[in-house]
Each structure stands twice: as structure tokens, then as C-alpha cells.
Motif scaffolding. Structure first.
Motif, PDB file in Angstrom:
ATOM      1  N   UNK A 155       0.831  -1.193   0.000  1.00 11.19           N
ATOM      2  CA  UNK A 155       0.000   0.000   0.000  1.00 11.19           C
ATOM      3  C   UNK A 155       0.872   1.252   0.000  1.00 11.19           C
ATOM      4  N   UNK A 156       1.911   1.243   0.822  1.00 10.07           N
ATOM      5  CA  UNK A 156       2.807   2.405   0.871  1.00 10.07           C
ATOM      6  C   UNK A 156       3.567   2.574  -0.442  1.00 10.07           C
ATOM      7  N   UNK A 157       4.092   1.481  -0.979  1.00  5.64           N
ATOM      8  CA  UNK A 157       4.888   1.559  -2.204  1.00  5.64           C
ATOM      9  C   UNK A 157       4.019   1.948  -3.400  1.00  5.64           C
ATOM     10  N   UNK A 158       2.986   1.146  -3.675  1.00  2.00           N
ATOM     11  CA  UNK A 158       2.201   1.387  -4.881  1.00  2.00           C
ATOM     12  C   UNK A 158       1.221   2.539  -4.723  1.00  2.00           C
ATOM     13  N   UNK A 159       0.749   2.770  -3.497  1.00  2.66           N
ATOM     14  CA  UNK A 159      -0.052   3.969  -3.246  1.00  2.66           C
ATOM     15  C   UNK A 159       0.798   5.219  -3.435  1.00  2.66           C
TER      16      UNK A 159
END
Length: 163
Positions: free
Chosen positions: A5-9
Motif C-alpha cells: 500500500x505504501x509503495x504502490x499507493x
């Protein structure tokens, strides 16, 4: 899931921000929508041809509730992102539009991972989740040559792999 979530968000936010900063606000909704549609095709094609073709996907079918086999391997997701950005950059001749389209792909990917986790969880869920679960479980437990779509049956209809 937090790391994804952190990376792709973060990637999606950067792609959207890059488009806005470049003055492409009018294209943004269309580019993100195109990315979401592309994601649905990527989801289907990866599941049908890559995962069932050569990747070690059998673990997921043997142990469908184990998270490490539900989520796509992070190195695969990252390398696919790089490959798609390079492909879109070359095809579109722009560094802005690929980021906006990829924002849609990344948001679709995150939705896919969340839905897939939820499908394989013990949570009852609402009407839509239960329908997706039935559809996906047909692929898992009845016939793994049909029902490749996890978040949508649209490409199963197009390619006649809907049960």
C-alpha cells in the motif's frame, strides 16, 4: 499488505501529482480510468498465462488461506511496474502520461490484492464479496482452467473462460 500500500499507493500519488504538476489535469481522469481497465486485463492475463503457465502458483491453490501465497511477490510487482513504465514511455513518447496511466494500474493492483486477501479470509463480507468469492472458488476448487478474473469476470467473458 502495508508495504504494498505504501509503495504502490505512493507510486500512484506520484504519478497523479506529476500529471497535475505538468498541467495535464484534463487528461488525468481518462488516464487513470485507462490504467484501471488495463489493470483488469493484466490481472486476467497474468493469472491465466503467467501464474498458470510457469510461475509457482500451485502453492496458492494448495494453501489458499496462507497470505504469502495470496499476495503477488513484491519483486514481480515492482519489476512489472518498471517494465510497464518503460513500455508506455517508449510508446507514448511522454514521461507524464505513463505515470498517470500507471497510477490507475497501481490503484487497480492494490484493489486486487485487497479483494483477493478478503476473498480468502474467513470474513463473511457483503453480497459483492460473496459473489466474487464463489466465482474465484470455482477456479480454485472445481476447475482451474476457468474463472481467472479475481476482481471481475469481464475478461473471462471476452476470452470465453467463464464457467
Amino acid at each position: 499488505m502495508l508495504v504494498r500500500t505504501l509503495v504502490f499507493g505512493g507510486f500512484a500519488a506520484a504519478g497523479i501529482g506529476w500529471g497535475l504538476a505538468a498541467g495535464a489535469a484534463a487528461l488525468l481522469p481518462w488516464a487513470v480510468l485507462a490504467g484501471l481497465l488495463l489493470w483488469s486485463a493484466i490481472e486476467y492475463l497474468m493469472h491465466r498465462y503467467a501464474f498458470h503457465g510457469f510461475a509457482p502458483h500451485w502453492e496458492h491453490h494448495e494453501r489458499p488461506t496462507e497470505v504469502q501465497y495470496i499476495l503477488a511477490p513484491l519483486p514481480l510487482s515492482l519489476s512489472m511496474s518498471v517494465a510497464l513504465w518503460l513500455l508506455f514511455r517508449a510508446a507514448l513518447g511522454s514521461s507524464v502520461l505513463p505515470g498517470m496511466v500507471l497510477a490507475g494500474i497501481w490503484l487497480g493492483y492494490l484493489a486486487y490484492e485487497l479483494v483477493h486477501l478478503r476473498i480468502h479470509s474467513a470474513a463473511r463480507g457483503g453480497k459483492l464479496l460473496r459473489a466474487l468469492r464463489r466465482y474465484h472458488y470455482r477456479h480454485h476448487f472445481a476447475d482451474d482452467t476457468v474463472c481467472y478474473g479475481v476482481t471481475s469476470p469481464i475478461w473471462d467473458v471476452v476470452f470465453r473462460t467463464r464457467a
